[in-house]
Design a protein around this motif. Sequence first.
Motif, PDB file in Angstrom:
ATOM      1  N   SER A  12       0.824  -1.210   0.000  1.00  0.00           N
ATOM      2  CA  SER A  12       0.000   0.000   0.000  1.00  0.00           C
ATOM      3  C   SER A  12       0.857   1.258   0.000  1.00  0.00           C
ATOM      4  O   SER A  12       1.874   1.347   0.707  1.00  0.00           O
ATOM      5  N   ASN A  14      -0.261   4.040   1.052  1.00  0.00           N
ATOM      6  CA  ASN A  14      -0.654   4.740   2.274  1.00  0.00           C
ATOM      7  C   ASN A  14      -0.183   3.922   3.471  1.00  0.00           C
ATOM      8  O   ASN A  14      -0.921   3.108   4.023  1.00  0.00           O
ATOM      9  N   MET A  15       1.070   4.108   3.826  1.00  0.00           N
ATOM     10  CA  MET A  15       1.638   3.277   4.886  1.00  0.00           C
ATOM     11  C   MET A  15       2.584   4.107   5.750  1.00  0.00           C
ATOM     12  O   MET A  15       3.063   5.167   5.356  1.00  0.00           O
ATOM     13  N   THR A  16       2.837   3.603   6.939  1.00  0.00           N
ATOM     14  CA  THR A  16       3.866   4.170   7.805  1.00  0.00           C
ATOM     15  C   THR A  16       5.105   3.292   7.705  1.00  0.00           C
ATOM     16  O   THR A  16       5.026   2.127   7.288  1.00  0.00           O
ATOM     17  N   GLU A  18       6.698   2.104  10.174  1.00  0.00           N
ATOM     18  CA  GLU A  18       6.492   1.036  11.164  1.00  0.00           C
ATOM     19  C   GLU A  18       5.640  -0.087  10.570  1.00  0.00           C
ATOM     20  O   GLU A  18       5.939  -1.275  10.709  1.00  0.00           O
ATOM     21  N   GLY A  19       4.563   0.300   9.861  1.00  0.00           N
ATOM     22  CA  GLY A  19       3.711  -0.700   9.234  1.00  0.00           C
ATOM     23  C   GLY A  19       4.431  -1.452   8.138  1.00  0.00           C
ATOM     24  O   GLY A  19       4.232  -2.660   7.952  1.00  0.00           O
ATOM     25  N   LEU A  20       5.282  -0.752   7.398  1.00  0.00           N
ATOM     26  CA  LEU A  20       6.069  -1.388   6.344  1.00  0.00           C
ATOM     27  C   LEU A  20       7.005  -2.439   6.929  1.00  0.00           C
ATOM     28  O   LEU A  20       7.142  -3.536   6.375  1.00  0.00           O
ATOM     29  N   SER A  22       6.594  -4.189   9.684  1.00  0.00           N
ATOM     30  CA  SER A  22       5.791  -5.345  10.090  1.00  0.00           C
ATOM     31  C   SER A  22       5.409  -6.201   8.885  1.00  0.00           C
ATOM     32  O   SER A  22       5.425  -7.434   8.941  1.00  0.00           O
ATOM     33  N   TYR A  23       5.048  -5.535   7.795  1.00  0.00           N
ATOM     34  CA  TYR A  23       4.675  -6.244   6.569  1.00  0.00           C
ATOM     35  C   TYR A  23       5.836  -7.117   6.086  1.00  0.00           C
ATOM     36  O   TYR A  23       5.654  -8.285   5.742  1.00  0.00           O
ATOM     37  N   ASP A  26       6.798 -10.256   8.197  1.00  0.00           N
ATOM     38  CA  ASP A  26       5.871 -11.383   8.014  1.00  0.00           C
ATOM     39  C   ASP A  26       6.069 -12.088   6.684  1.00  0.00           C
ATOM     40  O   ASP A  26       5.420 -13.113   6.430  1.00  0.00           O
ATOM     41  N   SER A  54      12.620   7.763  10.404  1.00  0.00           N
ATOM     42  CA  SER A  54      12.041   7.016   9.287  1.00  0.00           C
ATOM     43  C   SER A  54      12.996   6.939   8.092  1.00  0.00           C
ATOM     44  O   SER A  54      13.099   5.909   7.431  1.00  0.00           O
TER      45      SER A  54
END
Length: 317
Positions: A12, A14-16, A18-20, A22-23, A26, A54
């Motif tokens: 996506s 639209n991501m942070t 931190e979220g990247l 985690s993605y 996994d 970041s």
Amino acid sequence: KLSNDDYTYNISSNMTVEGLASYMLDRPNRSGVVTRDEFQGFLAELSKNYMAGSKDALTDYYMGNINGKLRSTGEKKVQKDVKFSLSFYAMGIRTHVARALTLEDFRSGFLTRFIWVTPPDDVDLEYDINDGFELAPEHVQRKGDPVLAELLEDIRNARDFFESMGDVDANTLPIRPTQEAFDRIKVLRSEMVDVIRRMGREELQSSADRMSQSVLRAAALLAMSHMREEVLLEDVVQVIAYTGDWFNNSIRMIEMVGESEWAGRGTATSKELYNVFKNQYKPRDYSEMLKALQESGAINQLANGKTSIIQYVGDME
């Protein structure tokens, strides 16, 4: 489409950061691409206080090593380090992107990890708006672009080839260059350093190092697309055909970032400005640049007693 239940590539936009992370944690040993329009807006977000660190994190991610996490809550309290091949495809207005970056982004390595593709400065702005705006033939409308379809099929075949060599969730396979291919990259590195030295810009040497790594990676992808586990000289030569433009664009972006950073200072003493840019310019080059900028109307040089004041008054683009 290349994506399916086993392979998801599009991350996506639209991501942070931190979220990247985690993605990617996994999905060890996989690859993905972030696409982002209006790149200057994303860079502005990264500069906000709550996004501190970041850019450093993204700089590390580009190397393919994703650090694990230790959390006190959640199902996965411990996530180990993984490898992930991350691509970031961004588009934006060149001058706006330059204003959103700083010379520190260059020194930290964040800026030099990008391959910059920009239009030439002498591009013809007087064009017919309908050039290239054509109705696709019916067979293209039904079946799609044949060139794109062929490209996707080649990539799909290459993926099936490497998938057949073992468990896709196991360790990645090494793609090594032949000695001949590696020697050509070494020659390229030396050629780029020679250009930098002739420019009197030794501080740009890190750009040559990063660019040569990008050439090796692009050549590896080209070899893999031909279902080979080895990078040949012909792969490197094909990529080098684009490297001149990549290298020139990178240097131009660095210069534009410096100009934008300078312009953003408004008014400063000549000594203050030279302390900012002394790692970029030799004293003689710095003086000649000030003279050229004043003649172009971009700056004014004012005298305040024995102090020389530099005032930015125009657009440097």
